[in-house]
Design a protein around this motif. Structure first.
Motif, PDB file in Angstrom:
ATOM      1  N   ILE A 236      26.056 -31.971  50.740  1.00 23.15           N
ATOM      2  CA  ILE A 236      24.606 -31.590  50.197  1.00 23.15           C
ATOM      3  C   ILE A 236      23.691 -30.881  51.232  1.00 23.15           C
ATOM      4  CG2 ILE A 236      22.556 -32.631  49.037  1.00 23.15           C
ATOM      5  CD1 ILE A 236      24.138 -35.131  48.576  1.00 23.15           C
ATOM      6  N   ILE A 237      23.015 -29.724  50.846  1.00 21.06           N
ATOM      7  CA  ILE A 237      22.137 -28.910  51.684  1.00 21.06           C
ATOM      8  C   ILE A 237      20.917 -29.322  51.380  1.00 21.06           C
ATOM      9  CG2 ILE A 237      21.784 -26.706  52.317  1.00 21.06           C
ATOM     10  CD1 ILE A 237      24.729 -27.310  52.876  1.00 21.06           C
ATOM     11  N   GLU A 238      20.003 -29.780  52.680  1.00 22.29           N
ATOM     12  CA  GLU A 238      19.003 -30.365  52.476  1.00 22.29           C
ATOM     13  C   GLU A 238      18.049 -29.986  53.570  1.00 22.29           C
ATOM     14  OE1 GLU A 238      18.943 -34.503  50.909  1.00 22.29           O
ATOM     15  OE2 GLU A 238      21.001 -34.421  51.727  1.00 22.29           O
ATOM     16  N   SER A 239      18.269 -28.914  54.500  1.00 19.75           N
ATOM     17  CA  SER A 239      17.510 -28.303  55.297  1.00 19.75           C
ATOM     18  C   SER A 239      17.650 -26.909  55.552  1.00 19.75           C
ATOM     19  CB  SER A 239      18.040 -29.097  56.818  1.00 19.75           C
ATOM     20  OG  SER A 239      19.212 -28.728  56.935  1.00 19.75           O
ATOM     21  N   ALA A 240      16.733 -26.260  56.159  1.00 21.09           N
ATOM     22  CA  ALA A 240      16.899 -24.739  56.532  1.00 21.09           C
ATOM     23  C   ALA A 240      18.093 -24.477  56.921  1.00 21.09           C
ATOM     24  CB  ALA A 240      15.242 -24.339  57.088  1.00 21.09           C
ATOM     25  N   LYS A 241      18.283 -25.280  58.155  1.00 19.46           N
ATOM     26  CA  LYS A 241      19.421 -24.960  58.926  1.00 19.46           C
ATOM     27  C   LYS A 241      20.593 -24.890  58.069  1.00 19.46           C
ATOM     28  CE  LYS A 241      22.143 -26.316  63.088  1.00 19.46           C
ATOM     29  NZ  LYS A 241      22.089 -27.549  63.839  1.00 19.46           N
ATOM     30  N   GLY A 242      20.722 -26.038  56.855  1.00 20.52           N
ATOM     31  CA  GLY A 242      22.060 -26.303  56.292  1.00 20.52           C
ATOM     32  C   GLY A 242      22.028 -24.909  55.410  1.00 20.52           C
ATOM     33  N   VAL A 243      21.022 -24.460  54.770  1.00 16.79           N
ATOM     34  CA  VAL A 243      20.927 -23.278  53.855  1.00 16.79           C
ATOM     35  C   VAL A 243      21.409 -22.031  54.568  1.00 16.79           C
ATOM     36  CG1 VAL A 243      19.440 -21.483  52.641  1.00 16.79           C
ATOM     37  CG2 VAL A 243      18.845 -24.385  52.408  1.00 16.79           C
ATOM     38  N   MET A 244      20.975 -21.810  55.987  1.00 20.28           N
ATOM     39  CA  MET A 244      21.368 -20.708  56.745  1.00 20.28           C
ATOM     40  C   MET A 244      23.062 -20.903  57.033  1.00 20.28           C
ATOM     41  SD  MET A 244      18.817 -19.145  56.574  1.00 20.28           S
ATOM     42  CE  MET A 244      19.176 -17.634  57.462  1.00 20.28           C
ATOM     43  N   ASN A 245      23.636 -22.125  57.154  1.00 25.42           N
ATOM     44  CA  ASN A 245      25.017 -22.293  57.652  1.00 25.42           C
ATOM     45  C   ASN A 245      25.939 -22.615  56.127  1.00 25.42           C
ATOM     46  OD1 ASN A 245      24.690 -22.091  60.321  1.00 25.42           O
ATOM     47  ND2 ASN A 245      24.349 -24.261  60.762  1.00 25.42           N
ATOM     48  N   ALA A 246      25.195 -22.340  54.970  1.00 26.44           N
ATOM     49  CA  ALA A 246      25.836 -22.886  53.626  1.00 26.44           C
ATOM     50  C   ALA A 246      27.220 -22.059  53.464  1.00 26.44           C
ATOM     51  CB  ALA A 246      25.256 -22.360  52.460  1.00 26.44           C
ATOM     52  N   TYR A 247      27.385 -21.034  53.779  1.00 23.58           N
ATOM     53  CA  TYR A 247      28.689 -20.210  53.543  1.00 23.58           C
ATOM     54  C   TYR A 247      29.900 -20.837  54.443  1.00 23.58           C
ATOM     55  CZ  TYR A 247      32.130 -16.550  52.568  1.00 23.58           C
ATOM     56  OH  TYR A 247      33.260 -15.691  52.352  1.00 23.58           O
TER      57      TYR A 247
END
Lengths: 407, 520
Positions: A236-247
């Motif tokens: 579960i992506i729940e932070s800005a950092k997670g979004v940037m590392n999603a791929y």
């Protein structure tokens, strides 16, 4: 039963509105055998059965002298056993586990591609909500050890979740568990990996390293316990950092089948408010959808929190589908039907898919290598998608199995 | 006098007394088998010359009315439950009786409610000998524990009318609480500050009781229009400050459910009715009290609206949901037996399609037919159902009296009787080997809907055929029972004594089952 100057352990819930649960208090003594007091609203029917289970659990852990008070509101056997085991393990250090039998119908694993339109969150320490969760036919249930469990209840919840995975019938729903954040969540794995979990949700996932650490422990436990079926992951992506590392996260392991986005924490991380229009999360949701599609997994949207407003939920689902999501979380059983209805193909999509499939059938019958609809050529991926739409429509009861003859 | 005597095994195989409180009884003989002959009980002959020629029957107080009515030891006193939990009159009657030192009265209410629990003290001190009606809450516990002096008798709403017409019970004094009345005794329930709807439960009493007292807090000049109770049957009219609390007619069982599990039951039930071809243009239905039953009406309304169809008539208990269907044109008539909320009261007053009925029209065994068998589908509740589809609605599985029969037994005669119930409640399985108390024979119960499957009575081969290809989970009743026991475990049987504390009457006045004393 009174506990004076005795070291006691407690577990479970009691008080107003609590049902199908029990609250147990245990003190170890040095003499007097097993003193068990049962206060139960179902004592007439199950007083003896409760006593029998209590004795069985205490004896299993080698306890010969103890005072045990059970305040029961109709807990079923696997709940009762989980509560008693929890209090024992607060007081006694042991590696043994009192496991309920795995219910025969619960012996199913799930596939990577299965539908995950709806997944119903169930607080990991609330048995009453678990019992009937499956009857509402969600695609998955999530036994939540993270945010839905208070810090002082985390320990006992693990036993309950473990027993629920084994003994409660969720009627075909994929059994998911949301563990605590890594690294605390690694300890949760001992209770779920050997015990019939289908998929693990990884909250607040921020980088691929977390997935590697997690999978290492999962594989260790699978080996130790002879578990051969797949255990899928849904970060579960729940932070800005997670979004940037999603791929990178999406690509980090082959057992990742989908990724979800959690917007409450994400908007807090951005330092903005979560709004109904959701413009503040448009970027994150799009990134997530793209990361998932690029890596061949399912993008799953955040939950919709107004459980009374089905019209707003419907709007939300339609928007979510339009953005490319394949499903969303539910926090109330009544949301499931709406989510299924509007994530499923609509009549325009079905009609189009029917035409494509019929054109394909005709081309095949005539031995043609190229499918065309009217003057337009149809590419193989389009046919594949149309077949999937038709299958889905049939599964969701929106199209008859025999549609070719009914047209 | 023995509380009961002459035990026999009746046609349902239940051991029942054939003498209770000194009076001979018939054991249950089967559905529609008991057909007494002769003539119905008739009320005493009165002459109008004994009544005030100017029509003014008012009298200063309830006590005066009771004294003038000849209140004395052993009499049968009737009251009615149209105020449901907002009744203020029944307790006053027994307060007066106690003050006068009267003993051994028989209370014959159309139903008892929580607000009347204080009457336990009069059962204890002998003012009241026993109750014939319903015994819930503390009155139920008192009865179940064997403390009542006489034997309790439970009857359906229709059975109450039948008992009066058979002369099985002779009402000495009927006290009718009326929201509006005139001095002649004409009375109505649909208006006045305490408006509660209709007074149908008091109809038999007004026609057959030896003395009839109307109590009101809204005396209007003659004539009181409409008159639901005719003044020509009334002896005395008493004016009091407050006759009842109408807000309290709304009880927990008359609000739609918010529980997702119960809503699922309602949805499955509605889908069943749809697939079985029951919902069609012009169909009729009845949904009892209880959140699940009420919710089914909402789903019916959705289906009718989507198809552009409407229902010809619905039997009440009316409530705001039924009223909405009437006002939205999805329903032509509400044939109302009691109003469950104030919207029902308003509608009855304002809408010609909202008609008040009585147990005579709807349920009475000694009528030339009645409405209950004409309804296409009825949705009811139950505390237990057994593998033979027999139903229990009066006792909890632990043997304690919990509910009255209400119209439940009468409604079973509908063309299709559906009982939506959860498979278990707090670990207590609802589908059992044998019901604790038999209230309804399985031959009349067609479908059991649970959240884990739907069982159709094997006798209803027509329904089984219709549902052959349904997507709904159709199971056998044994499968449902096994599923409940798998989840909950097998419940131990409660310890009940051989001693009988009350009986359940069937709609025809015969004795269907005995209720046993609970061992504490």
């Amino acid at each position: 039963m009174e506990f004076i100057n005795e070291k006691t352990a407690i577990a479970g819930n009691k008080g107003k509105g609590i049902r199908s649960d029990c609250f147990v208090t245990l003190a170890l003594t040095t003499e007097g055998g097993l003193q068990i007091e049962i206060q139960s609203k179902v004592a007439v029917f199950f007083g003896e059965a409760i006593h029998k289970t209590a004795v069985s659990v205490l004896e299993f852990f080698g306890i010969e002298n103890a005072k045990l008070l059970i305040e029961d509101t109709g807990a079923i056997d696997c709940v009762l056993a989980a509560r008693i085991e929890a209090v024992i393990k607060i007081l006694v250090n042991t590696s043994k586990a009192y496991l309920p039998e795995i219910y025969a119908a619960n012996n199913y694993s799930t596939t990577k591609e299965r539908n995950r339109f709806s997944r119903l969150y169930l607080p990991g320490n609330s048995p009453s909500l678990m019992l009937n969760a499956g009857i509402h036919k969600p695609n998955a249930i999530i036994l939540d050890l993270e945010d839905a469990v208070a810090v002082d209840k985390k320990f006992e919840a693990r036993f309950l979740v473990r027993n629920a995975l084994r003994a409660i019938d969720f009627y075909g729903a994929e059994r998911m568990v949301r563990i605590n954040q890594i690294p605390q969540g690694l300890e949760d794995l001992d209770y779920i990996v050997p015990n019939n979990v289908n998929l693990i949700l990884v909250p607040k996932c921020e980088d691929a390293e977390q997935i590697h650490v997690l999978n290492m422990r999962i594989n260790e436990l699978k080996k130790q316990n002879n578990i051969t079926n797949e255990i899928w992951l849904m970060p579960i992506i729940e932070s800005a950092k997670g979004v940037m590392n999603a791929y990178q996260i999406a690509l980090s392991a082959p057992n990742i089948v989908s990724m979800a986005i959690g917007l409450e924490d994400y908007t807090a991380d951005l330092g903005c408010r979560r709004t109904n229009e959701a413009t503040e999360s448009f970027f994150a949701r799009s990134v997530l959808v793209n990361a998932c599609r690029a890596s061949g997994i399912q993008p799953i949207d955040s939950v919709f929190s107004d459980i009374a407003d089905m019209e707003a939920l419907k709007e939300n689902v339609l928007k979510s589908k339009a953005l490319g999501f394949d499903g969303m979380g539910c926090i109330h059983p009544r949301q499931i039907k709406v989510i299924h209805e509007y994530f499923a193909p609509d009549s325009i999509e079905i009609e189009k898919a029917k035409k494509i499939v019929l054109a394909f059938d005709e081309a095949t019958a005539q031995g043609l290598g190229v499918v065309s609809l009217g003057t337009k050529m149809i590419d193989p991926p389009v046919v594949k998608r149309a077949v999937k739409t038709i299958d889905l429509a049939i599964n969701m009861g929106k199209l008859s199995k025999d549609w070719r003859n009914e047209a | 006098m023995k509380k009961y005597d002459k035990l026999v095994s009746n046609a349902a195989g239940r051991i029942v007394p054939t003498e209770i409180n000194g009076v001979d009884q018939y054991p249950y003989m089967g559905i529609g088998k008991h057909k007494p002959s002769g003539r119905k009980y008739a009320p005493q002959i009165v002459s109008c010359s004994d009544y005030p020629a100017d029509g003014n029957k008012t009298i200063p107080s309830l006590k005066d009315a009771l004294i003038k009515s000849g209140l004395r030891d052993g009499m049968v006193i009737s009251t009615h439950h149209h105020f449901r939990n907002g009744d203020l009159i029944a307790i006053q009657i027994f307060d007066i009786a106690k003050e006068m030192g009267i003993k051994d009265l028989v209370w014959f209410p159309s139903a008892s409610f929580e607000c009347q629990s204080v009457l336990v003290k009069y059962l204890e001190d002998g003012t009241i000998h026993h109750i014939e009606g319903s015994m819930n809450g503390p009155l139920g516990s008192f009865t179940s524990e064997g403390k009542m002096k006489g034997l309790g008798v439970l009857r359906s709403h229709g059975g109450r009318y039948q008992a009066v017409q058979d002369g099985e019970i002779i009402i000495d004094i009927a006290v009718i609480a009326a929201p509006t009345a005139d001095a002649f005794g004409n009375a109505t329930g649909d208006r006045g500050s305490a408006a509660c709807g209709l007074l149908g439960f008091a109809l038999a009493d007004s026609q057959y009781a030896n003395k009839v007292v109307v109590v009101t807090d809204n005396l209007v000049p003659f004539p009181c229009i409409p008159w639901q109770i005719q003044g020509n049957n009334v002896d005395y009219v008493v004016v009091v400050d407050k006759v009842g609390i109408p807000e309290k007619i709304v009880s927990g069982t008359t609000e739609i459910t918010k529980s997702p599990d119960r809503l699922l039951l309602a949805e499955m039930t509605a889908q069943f009715c749809d697939e079985a071809g029951i919902i069609r243009d012009g169909f009729s239905f009845q949904a009892g009290a209880g959140g699940t039953a009420l919710s089914i009406g909402i789903y019916f309304a959705e289906i009718l609206r989507a198809r552009g169809m409407k229902s010809r008539w619905a039997r009440g208990g009316s409530n705001k949901y039924l009223v909405k269907m009437l006002e939205d044109g999805l329903l032509d008539y509400i044939l109302d037996g009691q109003t469950f909320d104030l919207e029902g009261v308003r509608s009855m007053r304002e809408n010609e399609g909202h008609v008040n009925t009585s147990p005579f029209t709807s349920y009475n065994y000694h009528g030339k037919g009645n409405f209950s068998s004409m309804v296409d589908v009825v949705i009811l509740g139950a505390t237990e159902i057994d593998v033979n589809f027999n139903g229990n609605v009066v006792t909890h599985s632990d043997g304690y009296l919990l509910h009255g029969i209400g119209g439940w037994q009468n409604c079973l005669h509908a063309k299709c009787t559906i009982i939506p119930i959860p498979l278990f409640r707090d670990r207590i399985p609802v589908i059992v080997d044998e019901v604790t108390t038999l209230c309804g024979p399985g031959d009349l119960i067609d479908v059991i809907v649970t959240e884990r499957g739907i069982a159709i009575n094997p006798k209803r081969t027509d329904l089984i055929e219709k549902m052959k290809n349904s997507s709904l989970p159709i199971r056998t009743i044994e499968e449902l029972k096994a599923e409940g026991e798998r989840i909950c475990g097998k419940a131990a049987k409660p310890k009940l004594s051989d001693e009988i504390v009350a009986v359940v009457k069937w709609v025809d006045g015969t004795i269907l089952d005995s209720i046993r004393k609970v061992e504490k």
